[in-house]
Write an enzyme that holds these catalytic residues in place. Structure first.
Site, PDB file in Angstrom:
ATOM      1  CD  GLU A 120      -7.838   0.116  10.854  1.00 16.67           C
ATOM      2  OE1 GLU A 120      -7.373  -0.614   9.980  1.00 16.67           O
ATOM      3  OE2 GLU A 120      -8.717   0.989  10.622  1.00 16.67           O
ATOM      4  CD  GLU A 137      -4.201   4.111   0.262  1.00 18.91           C
ATOM      5  OE1 GLU A 137      -4.112   3.243   1.153  1.00 18.91           O
ATOM      6  OE2 GLU A 137      -4.496   5.297   0.495  1.00 18.91           O
ATOM      7  CE  LYS A 184     -11.328  13.318   3.525  1.00 19.88           C
ATOM      8  NZ  LYS A 184     -11.258  13.173   2.046  1.00 19.88           N
ATOM      9  CG  HIS A 233      26.187  -1.890   7.338  1.00 19.09           C
ATOM     10  ND1 HIS A 233      27.392  -2.556   7.477  1.00 19.09           N
ATOM     11  CD2 HIS A 233      26.497  -0.603   7.051  1.00 19.09           C
ATOM     12  CE1 HIS A 233      28.391  -1.695   7.310  1.00 19.09           C
ATOM     13  NE2 HIS A 233      27.876  -0.506   7.048  1.00 19.09           N
ATOM     14  CE  LYS A 242     -10.267   0.936   5.623  1.00 20.22           C
ATOM     15  NZ  LYS A 242     -10.606   2.350   5.329  1.00 20.22           N
ATOM     16  N   GLY A 277      -6.670  11.301   1.437  1.00 18.79           N
ATOM     17  CA  GLY A 277      -5.959  11.000   2.673  1.00 18.79           C
ATOM     18  C   GLY A 277      -4.460  11.059   2.557  1.00 18.79           C
ATOM     19  NE  ARG A 278      -3.214   7.600  -2.699  1.00 18.61           N
ATOM     20  CZ  ARG A 278      -4.501   7.292  -2.798  1.00 18.61           C
ATOM     21  NH1 ARG A 278      -5.224   7.148  -1.702  1.00 18.61           N
ATOM     22  NH2 ARG A 278      -5.086   7.134  -3.973  1.00 18.61           N
TER      23      ARG A 278
END
Length: 549
Positions: free
Chosen positions: A216, A356, A210, A387, A515, A270-271
């Site tokens: 990153e 978050e 955005k 398992h 950050k 964002g999420r």
């Protein structure tokens, strides 16, 4: 200022109910009530929610519904749908519902400049996205060499990656329209092999950020840009780069053109953004019809959430059950167990959505929270989970609730495999709830002919305590509509829990500190000068610098 929810009468009543000696009893409740499933199973937007294998009873459920009323959960969800400020610290609406609503839905969002027509803004970009996807799929949008595009490299992180990557994988039964690769980690071991496997002359590079400043993502984007320029020249960027951003100046400097730039507003978190242009990779991979179906399924859950009374409302009921477990019963984690391999990335998406959003230590008024909020979320598809970590859920010292997600009809012809899969999903819920006492295990071993001393020795090790809650969620089939409804169910569940707890689900300040500090540690790794760092970090940075050089 509203008083903390902990001062309300329903909160006190729930605390008292949670302290009862039988508060966690599930096996006894199942034995006492043969109609328990019918009493605690609800449907909505095509999904089924089963709360019968939790310790909820009529008294606890009534108290939880009273808490929802006292906390104003329905009012908070309705205000969110009206586009009012939901994120108080950043003064933003949280209007992801507008992203999947019809053109004439009339959603509006309150911004610093006043009210804006959210539905019009959303559908303007959706129309542009649909046209672009069609141009790519039909070969009308071509590469700098004149070749049609066959692959997409999607670069994003967090909400710009987890949702689209998860949905694209979940819809694997649909035909693959294009090969879409998702890379999020700044670790070069993630990006380098993907670049090596793609043909730059036939690859679209989608940069999803955005702000167009996410470290990153922009590091990976710079590497992908250099890869394109090296093979095709600077002029090729206009054809090959798609930007999902609102930072027009940064996008232009990178080399993307307006025709291939898709924007969304700051009332899209964002999420919660996979429904926005952030999800263009889904449409490129699985087709526009799949993306539209995803939006329609989520919209169906939105309508259910806004219309259904709390006692029939799937997101609110799921929020109440999870809050009973996490806050009042003190269960600090829950497992997401999708019994469908295509949902393998669902737990990772949920981790961001849950932790978050609701991993907060102060309430909306800035007061310290005095009770547990978001639990730790983890998971793995069944039967693989059985398992690996299910031993802990069955016999560990901590009680860890589970959401067991089942898909009734598969998209393959291996009917025997699917029946085994569903049998395991049912059996895990039964085993968690019912357990098996040591005495019963001992009798079984004796009946099988085992020596009495050996049976007595082994009985404690084979004891399953039971009374461990699980919630069943059933999809008729894993298709775009049902997947959209499932994801919207969890989105609204998270928002409802935030309202129950009086916290802000839509900011994420905890992401920022790391950050900020990374901007200080990077120069130390480049120069070896660690004088600005704390002693422990300086020592480790010095050791790494020596190894790097």
């Amino acid at each position: 200022m509203q008083p903390p929810i902990t001062t309300s009468e329903p909160w006190a009543r729930l605390a008292a109910l949670a302290a009862r000696s039988d508060a966690g009893a599930i096996r006894a409740r199942l034995a006492e009530d043969p109609n328990r499933f019918a009493r605690l199973c609800r449907t909505g937007a095509g999904l089924m929610l089963d709360l019968s294998r939790t310790a909820l009873d009529a008294t606890v459920l009534e108290a939880l519904l009273s808490l929802a009323e006292a906390a104003g959960v329905r009012q908070a969800l309705a205000a969110m749908a009206r586009g009012e400020i939901a994120n108080a610290t950043e003064r933003r609406a949280a209007l992801h519902m507008a992203l999947r609503a019809p053109r004439d839905a009339g959603f509006r969002a309150l911004t610093g400049a006043g009210w804006e027509d959210a539905s019009a803004l959303v559908h303007r970009e959706l129309d542009r996205m649909r046209s672009f996807v069609a141009e790519v799929h039909e070969g009308r949008a071509r590469s700098a060499t004149g070749a049609p595009f066959s692959a997409v490299l999607n670069l994003g992180i967090g909400g710009s990656d987890l949702g689209p990557a998860m949905v694209t994988e979940a819809l694997a039964a649909l035909p693959q329209r294009m090969d879409v690769r998702f890379v999020s980690n700044v670790d070069g071991h993630a990006l380098a092999p993907v670049l090596a496997s793609l043909d730059p002359a036939r690859t679209l590079v989608v940069v999803a950020s955005k702000s167009f400043t996410t470290e990153e993502t922009m590091a990976n984007a710079a590497a992908a840009r250099a890869w394109l320029v090296s093979a095709l020249g600077e002029a090729a960027l206009a054809s090959h780069v798609v930007a999902l951003s609102t930072n027009v100046r940064a996008v232009a400097a990178f080399g993307a053109v307006p025709e291939r730039t898709f924007a969304f507003r700051d009332w899209v978190g964002g999420r919660f953004s996979l429904w926005s242009p952030i999800g263009i990779g889904i449409a490129l991979a699985r087709g526009w019809e799949a993306f539209a179906g995803l939006l329609a399924g989520a919209h169906a859950m939105d309508r259910h959430m806004l219309a259904a009374p709390p006692a029939e409302n799937l997101p609110i009921l799921l929020a109440l059950a999870h809050t009973w477990h996490a806050t009042f019963r003190g269960h600090a984690a829950y497992a997401c167990l999708p019994y469908d391999q295509r949902l393998a990335r669902l737990p990772a998406w949920l981790q961001q959505l849950e932790m978050e959003s609701n991993g907060k230590r102060v309430d909306a008024a800035g007061r310290a929270v005095t009770f547990p909020t978001a639990p730790v979320v983890f998971g793995e598809p069944g039967t693989n989970a059985e398992h690996s970590f299910m031993q802990l859920l069955h016999q560990g010292t901590a009680v860890i609730p589970a959401d067991i997600i089942m898909v009734a009809r598969p998209d393959h012809a291996l009917e025997a495999n699917h029946r085994i899969l569903l049998a395991h999903a049912l059996a895990q819920g039964a085993a968690l709830a019912l357990g098996r006492p040591a005495e019963e295990q001992e009798r079984a071993m004796l009946s099988a002919g085992m020596d009495a001393a050996e049976a007595a020795r082994l009985a404690p090790h084979r004891h399953f305590p039971g009374d461990r809650p699980s919630i069943g969620i059933v999809l008729p089939r894993l298709e775009p509509g049902s997947l959209g409804a499932l994801l919207a169910l969890y989105e609204h569940k998270v928002a409802a829990q935030a309202a129950l707890w009086g916290i802000n689900a839509f900011d994420q300040w905890g992401v920022e500190l790391g950050k900020t500090l990374a901007a200080e540690t990077l120069p130390a790794l480049e120069s070896g000068d660690v004088s600005a760092l704390d002693p422990a970090t300086a020592g480790l940075a010095s050791a790494l610098f020596r190894l790097l050089t």
